[in-house]
Design a protein around this motif. Structure first.
Motif, PDB file in Angstrom:
ATOM      1  N   VAL A 213       5.518  30.214   8.484  1.00 34.88           N
ATOM      2  CA  VAL A 213       4.949  30.281   7.140  1.00 34.88           C
ATOM      3  C   VAL A 213       5.915  31.034   6.237  1.00 34.88           C
ATOM      4  CG1 VAL A 213       3.066  31.209   5.736  1.00 34.88           C
ATOM      5  CG2 VAL A 213       2.568  30.162   7.953  1.00 34.88           C
ATOM      6  N   PRO A 214       6.302  30.489   5.096  1.00 34.40           N
ATOM      7  CA  PRO A 214       7.254  31.175   4.222  1.00 34.40           C
ATOM      8  C   PRO A 214       6.797  32.586   3.866  1.00 34.40           C
ATOM      9  CG  PRO A 214       6.913  28.928   3.476  1.00 34.40           C
ATOM     10  CD  PRO A 214       5.906  29.165   4.552  1.00 34.40           C
ATOM     11  N   GLY A 215       7.675  33.548   4.080  1.00 35.93           N
ATOM     12  CA  GLY A 215       7.378  34.933   3.761  1.00 35.93           C
ATOM     13  C   GLY A 215       6.960  35.771   4.944  1.00 35.93           C
ATOM     14  N   VAL A 216       6.500  35.137   6.039  1.00 34.36           N
ATOM     15  CA  VAL A 216       6.001  35.899   7.180  1.00 34.36           C
ATOM     16  C   VAL A 216       7.125  36.652   7.886  1.00 34.36           C
ATOM     17  CG1 VAL A 216       5.028  35.687   9.506  1.00 34.36           C
ATOM     18  CG2 VAL A 216       3.930  34.534   7.598  1.00 34.36           C
ATOM     19  N   ALA A 217       8.237  35.973   8.173  1.00 32.75           N
ATOM     20  CA  ALA A 217       9.313  36.601   8.946  1.00 32.75           C
ATOM     21  C   ALA A 217       9.847  37.884   8.292  1.00 32.75           C
ATOM     22  CB  ALA A 217      10.437  35.594   9.196  1.00 32.75           C
ATOM     23  N   PRO A 218      10.218  37.879   7.008  1.00 28.19           N
ATOM     24  CA  PRO A 218      10.720  39.126   6.422  1.00 28.19           C
ATOM     25  C   PRO A 218       9.663  40.229   6.367  1.00 28.19           C
ATOM     26  CG  PRO A 218      10.520  37.395   4.748  1.00 28.19           C
ATOM     27  CD  PRO A 218      10.366  36.745   6.065  1.00 28.19           C
ATOM     28  N   LEU A 219       8.393  39.851   6.184  1.00 31.93           N
ATOM     29  CA  LEU A 219       7.345  40.870   6.167  1.00 31.93           C
ATOM     30  C   LEU A 219       7.151  41.474   7.552  1.00 31.93           C
ATOM     31  CD1 LEU A 219       4.691  39.281   3.786  1.00 31.93           C
ATOM     32  CD2 LEU A 219       6.178  41.227   3.317  1.00 31.93           C
ATOM     33  N   ARG A 327      -0.233  41.547   1.621  1.00 31.63           N
ATOM     34  CA  ARG A 327       0.792  40.506   1.506  1.00 31.63           C
ATOM     35  C   ARG A 327       0.668  39.484   2.630  1.00 31.63           C
ATOM     36  NH1 ARG A 327       5.711  40.636  -0.783  1.00 31.63           N
ATOM     37  NH2 ARG A 327       5.427  38.419  -0.351  1.00 31.63           N
ATOM     38  N   LEU A 328       0.496  39.965   3.871  1.00 28.01           N
ATOM     39  CA  LEU A 328       0.450  39.063   5.013  1.00 28.01           C
ATOM     40  C   LEU A 328      -0.789  38.175   4.992  1.00 28.01           C
ATOM     41  CD1 LEU A 328       1.730  41.466   7.810  1.00 28.01           C
ATOM     42  CD2 LEU A 328       2.793  39.300   7.169  1.00 28.01           C
TER      43      LEU A 328
END
Length: 390
Positions: A213-219, A327-328
């Protein structure tokens, strides 16, 4: 993401009441936290009773963390299929069984196995709780609701840990687990029957699909850095106070209380977060946490100064954890359970890595190096969330 990223004026929105179910979720967090933090203070009594040494007893704590991480990553996805409330009730029932087994443990091996069961249950319960908190939160009060639920960690740290030690002294360490198991059963019954939103059900999402899911990895990278910094520093504050400052072991208790009060006091300020975009706030919050770590390095030679800084540490960490969860959970509502499972798994892996890594550094250098290293990790966390897709 609409509810997460909107900017809300206190005078323009009719502020809906936070549902009473949020308080029940707070208690659920307190019960889980009481188990995860209780073994340390009562470990000498457990060791004497089971004919083992303290390091061997603490193996049960490590196994609990491992079980939580594995369960959260690989079983958290079923929250999306069966719904967070149903999964939380089942997890609390399993948690009570594991706690009952801990109370009856005739040997250290049995205690370790029972704590593995507790960890597997916690790995389902924690992401279920965080998912439910985001589901029941009124529009415009997301941060306040999640912040209220997070104060359960304050309950376990400020009240649960001291009470566990006192109960172990007067009634034996097994009584601690009996009481926590009973409280868990009560919470399980309340979760099952109390009126609240159920949360949507759908299909189970694999960990890899949730990770894509876009955004999950950096968070999650930010989560790993954030948690490794916390656990790595927190694990060795007590030893620093005793070995370097010559303070009694009881001085550690005030450090825990100061952190807990700071973490809990932040809940009264969470409504301010709802007025701003979480995506813009999180890098600034993580930079503030980095500043607290630098202040801790400077204050490491003074107990009074450390108490003050640790209070600010709890305050800043509450905001960081709150907004990170916002955010997550806002990235993909259909995959919230799997995403929060990954979050809990990363948290407990970071606990292990942070404790081991910072321990190696502490063995070779003075304590002030640890908060400086933690500040570096927080800079990494701030960079990661700044680049995450909103």
């Amino acid at each position: 993401m609409t509810n997460i990223n909107q900017s809300i004026s206190s005078g323009s929105v009719d502020r809906a009441r936070i549902p009473p179910f949020a308080y029940l979720l707070t208690i659920c967090i307190g019960v889980i936290g009481s188990n995860s933090l209780a073994l340390g203070p009562i470990a000498p009594e457990v060791a004497r009773s089971l004919g083992a040494n303290v390091p061997a007893v603490m193996t049960a704590s490590a196994v609990f963390g491992l079980g939580t991480a594995v369960s959260a990553v690989f079983l958290g996805r079923f929250i999306d299929r069966h719904g967070p409330r149903r999964m939380l009730a089942a997890a609390l029932l399993l948690l009570a069984a594991g706690l009952g087994g801990s109370a009856l443990a005739p040997s250290l091996a049995f205690l370790v196995a029972a704590q593995l069961v507790v960890g597997l249950a916690a790995g389902i319960a924690l992401p279920s709780i965080y998912t439910l908190a985001s589901v029941i939160a009124p529009t415009g009060r997301e941060s306040e609701t999640i912040g209220l639920v997070l104060t359960g960690w304050t309950l376990s740290m400020v009240a649960g840990v001291p009470l566990s030690a006192a109960i172990a002294d007067f009634a034996g360490w097994r009584t601690v687990y009996v009481i926590v198991a009973a409280a868990t059963l009560i919470a399980c019954t309340a979760v099952k029957f109390a009126p609240a939103q159920e949360g949507a059900t759908g299909t189970a999402t694999s960990p890899l699909a949730a990770l894509s899911v876009p955004g999950v990895a950096p968070l999650l990278i930010a989560c790993a850095a954030f948690m490794a910094a916390f656990y790595g520093v927190y694990a060795y504050i007590g030893e620093h106070l005793h070995a370097a400052l010559g303070l009694p072991v009881t001085a550690n208790g005030l450090i825990a209380v100061s952190y807990g009060f700071g973490f809990g006091a932040a809940a009264f300020l969470d409504r301010l977060i709802d007025r701003f975009a979480a995506a813009r706030l999180l890098p600034l919050i993580f930079l503030a946490v980095a500043g607290v770590y630098v202040a801790m390095a400077v204050a490491s030679g003074s107990y009074a100064a450390m108490l003050a800084v640790v209070f600010l540490w709890g305050l800043a960490n509450h905001f960081g954890l709150n907004v990170l969860i916002m955010r997550l959970t806002g990235l993909d509502p259909a995959k919230r359970g799997a995403i929060m499972g990954l979050n809990s798994g990363v948290t407990y892996i970071a606990l292990f890595v942070g404790t081991i890594g910072f321990g190696a550094a502490y063995a070779r250098a003075a304590f002030f190096v640890l908060p400086l290293a933690a500040a570096g990790l927080m800079l990494l966390a701030a960079f990661a969330v700044a680049t995450a897709r909103r």
